[in-house]
Write a protein that holds these residues in place. Structure first.
Motif, mmCIF file in Angstrom:
data_model
loop_
_atom_site.group_PDB
_atom_site.id
_atom_site.type_symbol
_atom_site.label_atom_id
_atom_site.label_comp_id
_atom_site.label_asym_id
_atom_site.label_seq_id
_atom_site.Cartn_x
_atom_site.Cartn_y
_atom_site.Cartn_z
ATOM 1 N N PHE A 4 28.976 9.097 43.172
ATOM 2 C CA PHE A 4 28.581 8.645 41.841
ATOM 3 C C PHE A 4 27.514 9.591 41.308
ATOM 4 O O PHE A 4 26.481 9.793 41.952
ATOM 5 C CB PHE A 4 28.032 7.221 41.902
ATOM 6 C CG PHE A 4 29.047 6.179 42.287
ATOM 7 C CD1 PHE A 4 29.726 5.458 41.310
ATOM 8 C CD2 PHE A 4 29.322 5.917 43.621
ATOM 9 C CE1 PHE A 4 30.661 4.494 41.667
ATOM 10 C CE2 PHE A 4 30.251 4.958 43.993
ATOM 11 C CZ PHE A 4 30.933 4.243 43.007
ATOM 12 N N ILE A 5 27.745 10.150 40.125
ATOM 13 C CA ILE A 5 26.844 11.159 39.564
ATOM 14 C C ILE A 5 26.359 10.703 38.191
ATOM 15 O O ILE A 5 27.159 10.448 37.290
ATOM 16 C CB ILE A 5 27.553 12.524 39.434
ATOM 17 C CG1 ILE A 5 28.057 12.986 40.800
ATOM 18 C CG2 ILE A 5 26.609 13.553 38.825
ATOM 19 C CD1 ILE A 5 28.920 14.228 40.740
ATOM 20 N N GLY A 6 25.051 10.593 38.041
ATOM 21 C CA GLY A 6 24.487 10.191 36.760
ATOM 22 C C GLY A 6 24.514 11.325 35.750
ATOM 23 O O GLY A 6 24.210 12.476 36.074
ATOM 24 N N LEU A 7 24.880 10.989 34.518
ATOM 25 C CA LEU A 7 24.885 11.967 33.433
ATOM 26 C C LEU A 7 23.592 11.930 32.629
ATOM 27 O O LEU A 7 23.435 12.686 31.666
ATOM 28 C CB LEU A 7 26.079 11.703 32.497
ATOM 29 C CG LEU A 7 27.459 12.022 33.077
ATOM 30 C CD1 LEU A 7 28.552 11.529 32.136
ATOM 31 C CD2 LEU A 7 27.602 13.527 33.322
ATOM 32 N N GLY A 8 22.680 11.033 33.011
ATOM 33 C CA GLY A 8 21.424 10.964 32.287
ATOM 34 C C GLY A 8 21.582 10.368 30.907
ATOM 35 O O GLY A 8 22.459 9.537 30.660
ATOM 36 N N LEU A 9 20.752 10.828 29.978
ATOM 37 C CA LEU A 9 20.675 10.205 28.660
ATOM 38 C C LEU A 9 21.375 10.983 27.554
ATOM 39 O O LEU A 9 21.392 10.548 26.409
ATOM 40 C CB LEU A 9 19.199 10.015 28.275
ATOM 41 C CG LEU A 9 18.392 9.147 29.242
ATOM 42 C CD1 LEU A 9 16.926 9.150 28.843
ATOM 43 C CD2 LEU A 9 18.929 7.725 29.267
ATOM 44 N N ASP A 26 37.119 17.624 44.411
ATOM 45 C CA ASP A 26 38.538 17.918 44.185
ATOM 46 C C ASP A 26 39.040 17.246 42.909
ATOM 47 O O ASP A 26 39.908 17.784 42.218
ATOM 48 C CB ASP A 26 39.369 17.413 45.377
ATOM 49 C CG ASP A 26 38.954 18.062 46.691
ATOM 50 O OD1 ASP A 26 38.928 19.305 46.744
ATOM 51 O OD2 ASP A 26 38.647 17.335 47.654
ATOM 52 N N VAL A 27 38.497 16.065 42.623
ATOM 53 C CA VAL A 27 38.894 15.298 41.441
ATOM 54 C C VAL A 27 37.632 14.773 40.769
ATOM 55 O O VAL A 27 36.711 14.313 41.441
ATOM 56 C CB VAL A 27 39.806 14.104 41.811
ATOM 57 C CG1 VAL A 27 40.265 13.374 40.554
ATOM 58 C CG2 VAL A 27 40.996 14.565 42.634
ATOM 59 N N VAL A 28 37.601 14.837 39.445
ATOM 60 C CA VAL A 28 36.429 14.368 38.703
ATOM 61 C C VAL A 28 36.855 13.312 37.680
ATOM 62 O O VAL A 28 37.718 13.557 36.845
ATOM 63 C CB VAL A 28 35.715 15.520 37.965
ATOM 64 C CG1 VAL A 28 34.493 14.988 37.220
ATOM 65 C CG2 VAL A 28 35.311 16.615 38.939
ATOM 66 N N TYR A 29 36.228 12.130 37.787
ATOM 67 C CA TYR A 29 36.440 11.058 36.818
ATOM 68 C C TYR A 29 35.141 10.848 36.041
ATOM 69 O O TYR A 29 34.051 11.182 36.515
ATOM 70 C CB TYR A 29 36.797 9.741 37.506
ATOM 71 C CG TYR A 29 38.145 9.715 38.178
ATOM 72 C CD1 TYR A 29 39.298 9.427 37.450
ATOM 73 C CD2 TYR A 29 38.269 9.953 39.549
ATOM 74 C CE1 TYR A 29 40.552 9.384 38.068
ATOM 75 C CE2 TYR A 29 39.506 9.916 40.175
ATOM 76 C CZ TYR A 29 40.638 9.625 39.434
ATOM 77 O OH TYR A 29 41.873 9.584 40.046
ATOM 78 N N ALA A 30 35.265 10.252 34.852
ATOM 79 C CA ALA A 30 34.082 9.870 34.083
ATOM 80 C C ALA A 30 34.368 8.582 33.335
ATOM 81 O O ALA A 30 35.455 8.409 32.777
ATOM 82 C CB ALA A 30 33.699 10.967 33.091
ATOM 83 N N VAL A 81 28.893 8.920 35.442
ATOM 84 C CA VAL A 81 28.546 7.715 34.690
ATOM 85 C C VAL A 81 27.338 7.990 33.799
ATOM 86 O O VAL A 81 26.471 8.799 34.146
ATOM 87 C CB VAL A 81 28.241 6.530 35.628
ATOM 88 C CG1 VAL A 81 29.390 6.303 36.585
ATOM 89 C CG2 VAL A 81 26.961 6.756 36.409
ATOM 90 N N PRO A 82 27.242 7.323 32.654
ATOM 91 C CA PRO A 82 26.061 7.481 31.795
ATOM 92 C C PRO A 82 24.807 6.981 32.503
ATOM 93 O O PRO A 82 24.853 6.045 33.306
ATOM 94 C CB PRO A 82 26.385 6.593 30.581
ATOM 95 C CG PRO A 82 27.871 6.449 30.592
ATOM 96 C CD PRO A 82 28.252 6.444 32.037
ATOM 97 N N GLY A 83 23.681 7.601 32.208
ATOM 98 C CA GLY A 83 22.421 7.159 32.787
ATOM 99 C C GLY A 83 22.342 7.402 34.277
ATOM 100 O O GLY A 83 22.777 8.435 34.786
ATOM 101 N N ASP A 84 21.804 6.419 34.991
ATOM 102 C CA ASP A 84 21.632 6.502 36.438
ATOM 103 C C ASP A 84 22.647 5.592 37.126
ATOM 104 O O ASP A 84 22.775 4.419 36.735
ATOM 105 C CB ASP A 84 20.212 6.070 36.814
ATOM 106 C CG ASP A 84 19.916 6.271 38.285
ATOM 107 O OD1 ASP A 84 20.242 7.345 38.813
ATOM 108 O OD2 ASP A 84 19.375 5.342 38.910
#
Length: 263
Positions: A4-9, A26-30, A81-84
């Protein structure tokens, strides 16, 4: 592995660690439905990462995450994901599903509105009570009013998130204020009154971020620009918090004095 990777603000909110993890996946979802990210352009994000980003819906995550989990069994999957990450319950649920399926998970943190709003206003983060979301009128709830009432009784600050359906339907601060005034008129608890000290945070993390603090009756007539917006109702204020609201958010001194004597 599911990371899980945060995209911040906003558009540049992803950390170097998060960007590297996405590049190595290998695969990236958002998922982009839990919050708006000012300035984010999917094509630019894909260019940074160097691979396609598959945008998933609420249904894909909350009702039928089979594809995401199946990939994560055998591949490195990045979930942006947005934020944290883990601030939203939907992300905790997906992580639990992965754990129950024997899939390893990692978290790469990023800035969250929960901490950013407190910092922008100069309020002490440990003095915030439970938060709530102000829903659109077609899904009415008294919970935001009840949470605010309970927090104010204890002297705690209250963070009120505003409902979001999609990019075309994001609640604004004046809309939320009108809905809360309607709840006050209906419930008559004396908590969300026109003279209440309230703060608005608009587009936290963006270059055009705006913060304002004043009485409800004045804020409901202001234009704060495009969403995302957030409401913060201060509880009992330390003198440094009061000064910060005056300097950083333009709170009138007489309103702060009245608030502090009342609380």
């Amino acid at each position: 592995m599911l990371t899980f990777i945060g995209l911040g603000l906003g558009a540049d909110g992803i950390s170097l660690q998060g960007l590297r993890a996405a590049q190595e996946a290998d695969v990236v979802y958002a998922e982009l439905y839990t919050s708006l990210l000012p300035g984010l352009v999917l094509a630019q994000l894909e260019k940074r990462i160097g691979k396609r980003v598959r945008v998933v819906s609420r249904r894909d995550v909350e009702e039928d995450p089979g594809e995401i989990l199946d990939h994560a069994r055998w591949k490195k999957v990045a979930f942006l994901v947005p934020g944290d990450p883990m601030i939203a319950t939907t992300h905790v649920d997906l992580r639990l599903r992965a754990a129950k399926a024997g899939i390893g998970t990692k978290i790469v943190h990023a800035a969250s509105i929960a901490s950013a709003a407190a910092g922008l206003l100069g309020l002490q983060s440990y003095k915030f009570g439970p938060s709530a979301t102000v829903p659109f009128p077609d899904n009415p709830s008294t919970r935001p009013y009840e949470v605010l009432a309970e927090n104010l009784k204890h002297g705690w600050h209250t963070m009120l998130f505003l409902d979001l359906r999609d990019k075309e339907r994001a609640m604004t601060a004046p809309e939320a204020i009108r809905l809360l005034l309607g709840l006050e008129e209906r419930l008559r608890g004396g908590f969300f009154t026109p003279d209440l000290l309230l703060a608005v945070v608009a587009r936290a993390g963006a270059d055009d971020c705006l913060v304002r603090a004043d009485q409800v009756e004045r804020l409901q007539r202001e234009d704060f620009g495009p969403p995302p917006h957030l409401l913060v109702a201060p509880g009992r204020l330390h003198f440094v918090e009061a000064e910060a609201l005056q300097v950083f958010a333009g709170a009138p001194k007489e309103v702060l004095v009245w608030h502090m004597t009342r609380r």
